[in-house]
Design a protein around this motif. Structure first.
Motif, PDB file in Angstrom:
ATOM      1  N   UNK A  24      40.130  29.226  27.770  1.00  0.00           N
ATOM      2  CA  UNK A  24      39.771  30.437  27.047  1.00  0.00           C
ATOM      3  C   UNK A  24      39.167  31.510  27.925  1.00  0.00           C
ATOM      4  N   UNK A  25      38.796  31.151  29.163  1.00  0.00           N
ATOM      5  CA  UNK A  25      38.226  32.165  30.058  1.00  0.00           C
ATOM      6  C   UNK A  25      39.263  33.226  30.399  1.00  0.00           C
ATOM      7  N   UNK A  26      40.456  32.784  30.775  1.00  0.00           N
ATOM      8  CA  UNK A  26      41.522  33.725  31.125  1.00  0.00           C
ATOM      9  C   UNK A  26      42.848  32.970  31.148  1.00  0.00           C
ATOM     10  N   UNK A  27      43.927  33.727  31.045  1.00  0.00           N
ATOM     11  CA  UNK A  27      45.262  33.115  31.116  1.00  0.00           C
ATOM     12  C   UNK A  27      45.651  32.808  32.553  1.00  0.00           C
ATOM     13  N   UNK A  28      45.199  33.662  33.477  1.00  0.00           N
ATOM     14  CA  UNK A  28      45.574  33.475  34.872  1.00  0.00           C
ATOM     15  C   UNK A  28      44.872  34.481  35.757  1.00  0.00           C
ATOM     16  N   UNK A  29      45.534  34.866  36.847  1.00  0.00           N
ATOM     17  CA  UNK A  29      44.914  35.747  37.826  1.00  0.00           C
ATOM     18  C   UNK A  29      44.732  37.167  37.305  1.00  0.00           C
ATOM     19  N   UNK A  30      45.729  37.683  36.590  1.00  0.00           N
ATOM     20  CA  UNK A  30      45.705  39.096  36.201  1.00  0.00           C
ATOM     21  C   UNK A  30      44.495  39.449  35.350  1.00  0.00           C
ATOM     22  N   UNK A  31      44.119  38.581  34.414  1.00  0.00           N
ATOM     23  CA  UNK A  31      42.929  38.855  33.614  1.00  0.00           C
ATOM     24  C   UNK A  31      41.714  38.070  34.104  1.00  0.00           C
ATOM     25  N   UNK A  32      41.946  36.970  34.820  1.00  0.00           N
ATOM     26  CA  UNK A  32      40.835  36.155  35.307  1.00  0.00           C
ATOM     27  C   UNK A  32      40.065  36.815  36.436  1.00  0.00           C
ATOM     28  N   UNK A  33      40.781  37.503  37.326  1.00  0.00           N
ATOM     29  CA  UNK A  33      40.117  38.136  38.471  1.00  0.00           C
ATOM     30  C   UNK A  33      39.130  39.210  38.019  1.00  0.00           C
ATOM     31  N   UNK A  34      39.544  40.185  37.180  1.00  0.00           N
ATOM     32  CA  UNK A  34      38.563  41.202  36.750  1.00  0.00           C
ATOM     33  C   UNK A  34      37.421  40.620  35.925  1.00  0.00           C
ATOM     34  N   UNK A  35      37.706  39.579  35.105  1.00  0.00           N
ATOM     35  CA  UNK A  35      36.638  38.945  34.334  1.00  0.00           C
ATOM     36  C   UNK A  35      35.627  38.272  35.249  1.00  0.00           C
ATOM     37  N   UNK A  36      36.126  37.624  36.287  1.00  0.00           N
ATOM     38  CA  UNK A  36      35.230  36.944  37.224  1.00  0.00           C
ATOM     39  C   UNK A  36      34.345  37.961  37.935  1.00  0.00           C
TER      40      UNK A  36
END
Length: 365
Positions: free
Chosen positions: A192-204
């Motif tokens: 649930x944190x992110x689907x992958x790199x595209x949305x995970x990187x900015x969230x991180x």
């Protein structure tokens, strides 16, 4: 060798040229003959299908080594993403992911088949960059330290050269890997944190800040530097022993297929050693990148000393052994493809110096 043939179209063009006949045609089209009729010289490196056309320790050699390292490391790490996912979750939540088999079952039930490859994009990008730096700089530092030591001491202390060269290369390689590794672990261990790199990187970055991408750099060095030192030094030693004691034919007389088989076998054994020496730090990296604000002390307290050394270890031995064998096989396969010798083994003896001319020969001259 089909994979290398298909990869040929991805190789930077300055590493090789077309066949000599086509090269000559292109040269004649590109540059007219000089006024005095002298032939123009070619600066194109001959085709990779023609062996020994890339000069050893030249910029093209190091570029080929880096390209081969990225080609062998990124795809292989991506291929074992399901094992990495289960291993990371066993390290973070052992109550839920109790064993390898139940871990795969939990993952399949909760996330489906697609869940087995969660985080594959940061894995591919991060380990491709790391592999390019690791192999390219290893070849550079191995030559650099050998030159400093001199021929006699380089031969006498070759294992120290391997250890120093691989450690130096890994320091640089982990700087390239660390941001992608941080995002990968968070994506893989927090559903649930992110689907992958595209949305995970900015969230991180929003959650941890830009410097948070390098929060795990020191533990990553702690994991990867011993791992890489063991990977390269043990591989070079194992391959040399195989050619010296198990294969009756000198390396330069062995077929390329046999040489690649030796690289694969040496890589698997080296991979087992790598997993053993680097596993505690691997547990630390997984814990720190999963828990916000966590410290090394928190990790040791939570995992315990025994858990630090053993949690997820059997799966990691299988994963790293297979991974390392595949990487050495692909890396040396690429080197063979571009006309370079495989890594390791006993170097052919240097040619004997020509005898000094006799007095009569000097008189005749």
């Amino acid at each position: 060798m089909a994979i290398f043939e298909s990869a040929r179209h991805c190789i930077p063009t300055y590493l090789y040229s077309v066949s000599p006949k086509k090269s000559l045609i292109l040269e004649e089209m590109a540059s007219p003959p000089s006024a005095n009729g002298a032939e123009s010289k070619s600066f194109i490196v001959p085709a990779p299908s023609e062996p020994a056309k890339i000069e050893m320790f030249s910029p093209a050699f190091y570029a080929a080594s880096a390209f081969g390292g990225g080609l062998s490391t990124g795809p292989t790490h991506t291929a074992v993403t399901p094992f990495d996912l289960v291993k990371c979750n066993m390290q973070i939540d052992p109550a839920k992911y109790k064993s390898i088999s139940s871990g795969f079952g939990v993952l399949l039930k909760e996330q489906g088949v697609r869940g087995f490859f969660r985080g594959w994009v940061p894995t591919l990008l991060g380990y491709s960059a790391q592999g390019a730096c690791k192999y390219g700089f290893y070849e550079f530092f191995k030559k650099y330290y050998s030159d400093i030591a001199g021929p006699e001491y380089a031969a006498k202390y070759k294992t120290l050269i391997y250890l120093a060269g691989s450690a130096s290369a890994e320091v640089i390689a982990d700087v390239a890997l660390c941001p992608m590794e941080a995002v990968k672990v968070r994506v893989q261990t927090q559903p649930g944190f992110a689907r992958g790199l595209s949305d995970g990187f900015p969230k991180f970055v929003k959650s941890e800040g830009a410097l948070g991408l390098y929060k795990g750099l020191v533990p990553l060095w702690g994991r990867q530097i011993p791992y890489t030192m063991m990977k390269f030094a043990s591989f070079e030693t194992i391959v040399e022993m195989l050619y010296k004691h198990a294969i009756p034919t000198p390396k330069d007389q062995c077929s390329k297929t046999l040489q690649l088989g030796v690289s694969f076998a040496g890589g698997y054994v080296a991979g087992v050693f790598c997993a053993l020496v680097s596993h505690p730090a691997d547990n630390l990296v997984s814990f720190l990148n999963n828990a916000k604000g966590a410290t090394v002390g928190d990790a040791v307290k939570n995992l315990g000393v025994w858990g630090l050394f053993t949690r997820g270890l059997p799966l990691r031995i299988v994963m790293i052994g297979t991974l390392t064998a595949a990487q050495w096989g692909l890396y040396d396969g690429f080197k063979v493809f571009v006309g370079l010798p495989t890594t390791g083994g006993i170097a052919p003896a240097a040619p004997a110096p020509a005898p000094a001319p006799t007095t009569s020969e000097l008189a005749e001259a």
